[in-house]
Design a protein around this motif. Structure first.
Motif, mmCIF file in Angstrom:
data_model
loop_
_atom_site.group_PDB
_atom_site.id
_atom_site.type_symbol
_atom_site.label_atom_id
_atom_site.label_comp_id
_atom_site.label_asym_id
_atom_site.label_seq_id
_atom_site.Cartn_x
_atom_site.Cartn_y
_atom_site.Cartn_z
ATOM 1 N N VAL A 74 0.912 -1.068 0.033
ATOM 2 C CA VAL A 74 -0.110 -0.032 0.005
ATOM 3 C C VAL A 74 0.764 1.380 -0.079
ATOM 4 N N LEU A 75 0.861 2.226 -0.904
ATOM 5 C CA LEU A 75 1.610 3.254 -0.819
ATOM 6 C C LEU A 75 0.935 4.339 0.044
ATOM 7 N N ILE A 76 1.730 4.778 0.909
ATOM 8 C CA ILE A 76 1.301 5.736 1.990
ATOM 9 C C ILE A 76 2.012 6.938 1.828
ATOM 10 N N LEU A 77 3.169 7.016 0.852
ATOM 11 C CA LEU A 77 3.504 8.364 0.942
ATOM 12 C C LEU A 77 4.413 8.405 -0.594
ATOM 13 N N ASP A 78 3.925 9.467 -1.286
ATOM 14 C CA ASP A 78 4.628 9.706 -2.749
ATOM 15 C C ASP A 78 5.043 11.099 -2.602
ATOM 16 N N GLN A 79 6.208 11.616 -2.696
ATOM 17 C CA GLN A 79 6.587 13.023 -2.433
ATOM 18 C C GLN A 79 7.861 13.295 -3.514
ATOM 19 N N PRO A 80 7.723 14.356 -4.126
ATOM 20 C CA PRO A 80 8.735 14.851 -4.867
ATOM 21 C C PRO A 80 9.582 15.522 -3.997
ATOM 22 N N PHE A 81 10.979 15.848 -4.265
ATOM 23 C CA PHE A 81 12.055 16.445 -3.312
ATOM 24 C C PHE A 81 13.073 17.078 -4.151
ATOM 25 N N ASP A 82 13.652 18.345 -3.793
ATOM 26 C CA ASP A 82 14.764 18.873 -4.414
ATOM 27 C C ASP A 82 15.433 19.551 -3.324
ATOM 28 N N ARG A 83 16.587 20.463 -3.567
ATOM 29 C CA ARG A 83 17.397 20.740 -2.381
ATOM 30 C C ARG A 83 16.459 21.810 -1.729
ATOM 31 N N GLY A 84 15.515 22.495 -1.948
ATOM 32 C CA GLY A 84 14.900 23.412 -1.140
ATOM 33 C C GLY A 84 13.686 22.774 -0.283
ATOM 34 N N SER A 85 13.343 21.306 -0.558
ATOM 35 C CA SER A 85 12.167 20.647 0.121
ATOM 36 C C SER A 85 12.577 19.641 1.055
ATOM 37 N N LEU A 86 13.960 19.294 1.476
ATOM 38 C CA LEU A 86 14.436 18.494 2.204
ATOM 39 C C LEU A 86 13.888 18.495 3.630
ATOM 40 N N TYR A 87 13.764 19.785 4.459
ATOM 41 C CA TYR A 87 13.310 20.007 5.417
ATOM 42 C C TYR A 87 11.583 19.318 5.682
ATOM 43 N N ALA A 88 10.779 19.926 4.488
ATOM 44 C CA ALA A 88 9.513 19.449 4.675
ATOM 45 C C ALA A 88 9.619 17.759 4.270
ATOM 46 N N LEU A 89 10.436 17.216 3.439
ATOM 47 C CA LEU A 89 10.488 15.917 3.231
ATOM 48 C C LEU A 89 10.742 15.013 4.636
ATOM 49 N N ARG A 90 11.543 15.483 5.427
ATOM 50 C CA ARG A 90 11.870 14.793 6.831
ATOM 51 C C ARG A 90 10.595 14.907 7.564
ATOM 52 N N GLU A 91 10.026 15.890 7.828
ATOM 53 C CA GLU A 91 8.821 16.168 8.550
ATOM 54 C C GLU A 91 7.672 15.018 7.973
ATOM 55 N N THR A 92 7.580 15.083 6.824
ATOM 56 C CA THR A 92 6.551 14.180 6.278
ATOM 57 C C THR A 92 6.900 12.728 6.546
ATOM 58 N N LEU A 93 8.225 12.193 6.268
ATOM 59 C CA LEU A 93 8.739 11.054 6.639
ATOM 60 C C LEU A 93 8.435 10.429 7.911
ATOM 61 N N GLU A 94 8.633 11.249 8.759
ATOM 62 C CA GLU A 94 8.695 10.934 10.317
ATOM 63 C C GLU A 94 7.128 10.771 10.721
ATOM 64 N N ALA A 95 6.244 11.775 10.168
ATOM 65 C CA ALA A 95 4.732 11.484 10.561
ATOM 66 C C ALA A 95 4.207 10.256 9.994
ATOM 67 N N HIS A 96 4.497 9.873 8.531
ATOM 68 C CA HIS A 96 3.952 8.799 8.085
ATOM 69 C C HIS A 96 4.511 7.723 8.757
ATOM 70 N N ALA A 97 5.981 7.564 9.074
ATOM 71 C CA ALA A 97 6.492 6.356 9.516
ATOM 72 C C ALA A 97 5.965 6.024 10.996
ATOM 73 N N VAL A 98 5.651 6.969 11.866
ATOM 74 C CA VAL A 98 5.200 6.747 13.279
ATOM 75 C C VAL A 98 3.723 6.293 13.096
ATOM 76 N N HIS A 99 2.923 6.795 12.256
ATOM 77 C CA HIS A 99 1.682 6.511 11.900
ATOM 78 C C HIS A 99 1.399 5.223 11.520
ATOM 79 N N ALA A 100 2.471 4.811 10.719
ATOM 80 C CA ALA A 100 2.436 3.341 10.519
ATOM 81 C C ALA A 100 2.825 2.380 11.358
ATOM 82 N N GLY A 101 3.158 2.900 12.373
ATOM 83 C CA GLY A 101 3.556 1.850 13.478
ATOM 84 C C GLY A 101 5.004 1.640 13.861
ATOM 85 N N LEU A 102 6.108 2.473 13.180
ATOM 86 C CA LEU A 102 7.068 2.243 13.438
ATOM 87 C C LEU A 102 7.641 2.982 14.689
#
Length: 267
Positions: free
Chosen positions: A27-55
């Motif tokens: 099941v795809l739970i995250l699909d997010q593009p990134f570049d140099r200017g969006s790494l911070y937003a990517l980190r925040e999104t990764l943690e939220a989705h990982a914890v919500h998934a049960g990690l």
């Protein structure tokens, strides 16, 4: 540990989770593009989705660090942009970092450096692969989701013998257990001129990098004493390999506490 820049190998390192798996549809739970200017937003999104998934939070931090390093490689050694995806299936989070550039942006351009990028991905994740083709490079890191029964943080239990002390851990070697382990070892070191310590990990259910750091700190504290010795027991071979790769200090390892007794001088 291999640090030779060969990036097309598969690394499999069980140890942060266990249990028999059955087939499941990803099941795809995250699909997010990134570049140099969006790494911070990517980190925040990764943690939220990982914890919500049960990690557990500590392993979610490991996942964020891994994906961030892979994304950084794609930015600075690839096409400059990429796509991060997380698939959940069969008790696993599969993280994909894709560099969608042309075929010239292949895995050979992603360097292996100690403590960074591919090196971290290999040893923090439970399985790591990287492949290149006509559509670019895709790095994949798997993180096992521990079952609810195995998430309880380990509480250190001391068993004092005549020649040494055994510290038993039963549960998760994680960010909650780490301060207790460090404090327990600190008290032992401060009260014993030549501390002999066995840390038995045979009942550890899963771990995160904070737990590994606690073991490294314990080894350093004991090594600072004139005649102290620390021995780790109960490690699976894969976990011992990973610990050796991540630790800047060597560990003495034996299969069981009984097999470590002869390493300590008699009282």
């Amino acid at each position: 540990m291999s640090d030779d820049g060969t990036n097309d190998a598969t690394h499999v390192a069980p140890g942060s989770g266990s249990g028999r798996r059955t087939a499941a549809t990803p099941v795809l739970i995250l699909d997010q593009p990134f570049d140099r200017g969006s790494l911070y937003a990517l980190r925040e999104t990764l943690e939220a989705h990982a914890v919500h998934a049960g990690l557990p939070h500590g392993r979610a931090v490991d996942l964020v660090l891994t994906v961030h390093e892979l994304a950084t490689n794609a930015i600075f050694h690839g096409s400059g942009t990429g796509q991060a995806r997380i698939w959940q299936f069969d008790g696993v989070l599969r993280c994909e970092v894709a560099d969608p550039g042309s075929s010239r942006h292949d895995a050979a351009g992603w360097p292996v450096r100690h403590g960074h990028g591919l090196w971290l991905a290999r040893y923090l994740s439970d399985r790591f692969t990287i492949d290149s083709g006509p559509d670019g490079t895709v790095a994949t890191a798997h993180f096992t989701l521990p079952g609810p029964a195995s998430r309880r943080s380990a509480t250190p239990r001391l068993r004092r013998l005549e020649s040494h002390t055994v510290l038993e851990l039963d549960g998760a070697l994680d960010e909650q257990a780490a301060p207790q382990i460090i404090a327990t070892v600190g008290e032992l070191v401060s009260g014993t001129p030549a501390p002999g310590l066995v840390i038995d990990l045979s009942a550890v259910t899963h771990w995160d990098s904070t737990g590994i750091t606690a073991l490294i700190t314990a080894q350093q504290r004991v090594s600072e004493t004139p005649a102290g010795m620390l021995v780790l027991t109960g490690l699976a071979a894969e976990f011992a390999e990973r610990l050796d790769a991540l630790s800047p200090v060597p560990f003495t390892i034996r299969e069981t506490p009984d097999k470590a007794v002869h390493l300590f001088p008699p009282p």
